[in-house]
Motif scaffolding. Sequence first.
Motif, PDB file in Angstrom:
ATOM      1  N   LEU A 153       0.827  -1.202   0.000  1.00 14.05           N
ATOM      2  CA  LEU A 153       0.000   0.000   0.000  1.00 14.05           C
ATOM      3  C   LEU A 153       0.866   1.259   0.000  1.00 14.05           C
ATOM      4  CD1 LEU A 153      -2.721   1.397   0.055  1.00 14.05           C
ATOM      5  CD2 LEU A 153      -2.768   1.042   2.536  1.00 14.05           C
ATOM      6  N   ALA A 154       1.880   1.289   0.828  1.00 13.97           N
ATOM      7  CA  ALA A 154       2.776   2.445   0.873  1.00 13.97           C
ATOM      8  C   ALA A 154       3.472   2.649  -0.467  1.00 13.97           C
ATOM      9  CB  ALA A 154       3.797   2.279   1.998  1.00 13.97           C
ATOM     10  N   GLU A 155       3.895   1.550  -1.103  1.00  8.82           N
ATOM     11  CA  GLU A 155       4.542   1.641  -2.418  1.00  8.82           C
ATOM     12  C   GLU A 155       3.577   2.157  -3.475  1.00  8.82           C
ATOM     13  OE1 GLU A 155       6.174  -2.210  -3.332  1.00  8.82           O
ATOM     14  OE2 GLU A 155       7.438  -2.196  -1.546  1.00  8.82           O
ATOM     15  N   LYS A 156       2.329   1.681  -3.465  1.00  2.09           N
ATOM     16  CA  LYS A 156       1.334   2.141  -4.446  1.00  2.09           C
ATOM     17  C   LYS A 156       1.017   3.616  -4.278  1.00  2.09           C
ATOM     18  CE  LYS A 156      -1.051  -2.181  -5.416  1.00  2.09           C
ATOM     19  NZ  LYS A 156      -2.324  -2.927  -5.331  1.00  2.09           N
ATOM     20  N   ILE A 157       0.883   4.062  -3.046  1.00  3.64           N
ATOM     21  CA  ILE A 157       0.583   5.470  -2.789  1.00  3.64           C
ATOM     22  C   ILE A 157       1.712   6.345  -3.297  1.00  3.64           C
ATOM     23  CG2 ILE A 157       0.268   7.195  -0.966  1.00  3.64           C
ATOM     24  CD1 ILE A 157      -1.265   4.996   0.611  1.00  3.64           C
ATOM     25  N   LYS A 158       2.946   5.935  -3.049  1.00  7.40           N
ATOM     26  CA  LYS A 158       4.093   6.708  -3.523  1.00  7.40           C
ATOM     27  C   LYS A 158       4.192   6.643  -5.049  1.00  7.40           C
ATOM     28  CE  LYS A 158       8.854   7.738  -2.909  1.00  7.40           C
ATOM     29  NZ  LYS A 158       9.314   8.652  -1.914  1.00  7.40           N
ATOM     30  N   GLY A 159       4.030   5.442  -5.622  1.00  4.76           N
ATOM     31  CA  GLY A 159       4.179   5.274  -7.057  1.00  4.76           C
ATOM     32  C   GLY A 159       3.088   5.934  -7.876  1.00  4.76           C
ATOM     33  N   GLU A 160       1.840   5.818  -7.441  1.00  6.68           N
ATOM     34  CA  GLU A 160       0.719   6.327  -8.229  1.00  6.68           C
ATOM     35  C   GLU A 160       0.343   7.764  -7.904  1.00  6.68           C
ATOM     36  OE1 GLU A 160      -2.636   3.673  -8.551  1.00  6.68           O
ATOM     37  OE2 GLU A 160      -1.310   1.913  -8.499  1.00  6.68           O
ATOM     38  N   LEU A 161       0.531   8.180  -6.667  1.00  2.00           N
ATOM     39  CA  LEU A 161       0.118   9.523  -6.266  1.00  2.00           C
ATOM     40  C   LEU A 161       1.285  10.416  -5.854  1.00  2.00           C
ATOM     41  CD1 LEU A 161      -3.077   8.587  -4.209  1.00  2.00           C
ATOM     42  CD2 LEU A 161      -2.943   9.312  -6.598  1.00  2.00           C
ATOM     43  N   GLY A 162       2.470   9.841  -5.744  1.00  4.55           N
ATOM     44  CA  GLY A 162       3.644  10.627  -5.375  1.00  4.55           C
ATOM     45  C   GLY A 162       3.637  11.109  -3.943  1.00  4.55           C
ATOM     46  N   ARG A 163       2.886  10.462  -3.092  1.00  5.23           N
ATOM     47  CA  ARG A 163       2.796  10.872  -1.691  1.00  5.23           C
ATOM     48  C   ARG A 163       3.599   9.923  -0.820  1.00  5.23           C
ATOM     49  NH1 ARG A 163      -3.297  12.074   0.007  1.00  5.23           N
ATOM     50  NH2 ARG A 163      -2.540  14.053   0.779  1.00  5.23           N
ATOM     51  N   THR A 164       4.242  10.474   0.185  1.00  2.36           N
ATOM     52  CA  THR A 164       4.944   9.638   1.159  1.00  2.36           C
ATOM     53  C   THR A 164       3.983   9.320   2.304  1.00  2.36           C
ATOM     54  OG1 THR A 164       5.799  11.577   2.302  1.00  2.36           O
ATOM     55  CG2 THR A 164       7.215  10.583   0.630  1.00  2.36           C
ATOM     56  N   THR A 165       4.213   8.215   2.955  1.00  6.92           N
ATOM     57  CA  THR A 165       3.384   7.809   4.081  1.00  6.92           C
ATOM     58  C   THR A 165       4.251   7.593   5.302  1.00  6.92           C
ATOM     59  OG1 THR A 165       3.594   5.488   3.444  1.00  6.92           O
ATOM     60  CG2 THR A 165       1.675   6.665   2.605  1.00  6.92           C
ATOM     61  N   ARG A 166       3.616   7.601   6.444  1.00 13.24           N
ATOM     62  CA  ARG A 166       4.285   7.235   7.691  1.00 13.24           C
ATOM     63  C   ARG A 166       3.719   5.897   8.102  1.00 13.24           C
ATOM     64  NH1 ARG A 166       3.397  11.105  12.117  1.00 13.24           N
ATOM     65  NH2 ARG A 166       5.095   9.973  13.066  1.00 13.24           N
ATOM     66  N   ILE A 167       4.588   4.977   8.483  1.00 19.38           N
ATOM     67  CA  ILE A 167       4.155   3.636   8.872  1.00 19.38           C
ATOM     68  C   ILE A 167       4.685   3.333  10.264  1.00 19.38           C
ATOM     69  CG2 ILE A 167       4.225   1.181   8.324  1.00 19.38           C
ATOM     70  CD1 ILE A 167       4.652   1.899   5.424  1.00 19.38           C
ATOM     71  N   GLU A 168       3.798   2.839  11.115  1.00 23.49           N
ATOM     72  CA  GLU A 168       4.163   2.414  12.466  1.00 23.49           C
ATOM     73  C   GLU A 168       3.731   0.963  12.646  1.00 23.49           C
ATOM     74  OE1 GLU A 168       5.746   4.263  14.746  1.00 23.49           O
ATOM     75  OE2 GLU A 168       5.709   6.115  13.590  1.00 23.49           O
ATOM     76  N   GLY A 169       4.510   0.176  13.354  1.00 31.63           N
ATOM     77  CA  GLY A 169       4.130  -1.181  13.716  1.00 31.63           C
ATOM     78  C   GLY A 169       4.512  -2.254  12.718  1.00 31.63           C
ATOM     79  N   LEU A 170       5.264  -1.921  11.691  1.00 27.12           N
ATOM     80  CA  LEU A 170       5.608  -2.898  10.656  1.00 27.12           C
ATOM     81  C   LEU A 170       6.476  -4.047  11.167  1.00 27.12           C
ATOM     82  CD1 LEU A 170       4.922  -3.389   7.723  1.00 27.12           C
ATOM     83  CD2 LEU A 170       6.930  -2.074   7.077  1.00 27.12           C
TER      84      LEU A 170
END
Length: 141
Positions: free
Chosen positions: A68-85
């Motif tokens: 999901l984080a990769e798709k958001i960055k790849g398709e929308l150019g947005r970075t995400t914050r992820i906790e708990g991975l």
Amino acid sequence: MASTSPAIRATDPEEVEALHKLVLASLDDDQAVDTISIPLAGKSSIADHMVIASGRSTRQVASMASKLAEKIKGELGRTTRIEGLPTADWVLIDAGDVIVHLFRPEVRSFYNLERMWAFGDAPPVPTAPALDADVETDSDD
């Protein structure tokens, strides 16, 4: 690993909806279980949508979060914050306008975020009208 910079919020409602649809489609593609979306616009300033879903194992939860984080960055150019991975019992993905909670089923049922974030959508607590009637009757005597 979590980034320290806050996720960017969009001002364009179409961009927010595109992100929301991308999140739901990605989770569906990865066979997330019991996906729900809670609208937060007008109820909270943290995001416009909160999406909650389960994976069958920690491996699936971690995989869904990473993809999901990769798709958001790849398709929308947005970075995400992820906790708990690292443990992947409960992974939080902050995409700015959409907050995603991915759980193992046992952890999800324990925290029950759906109930916590239901706001006015939850059924009202029933009152006991018979008790109120008894009180009024007793006061008339």
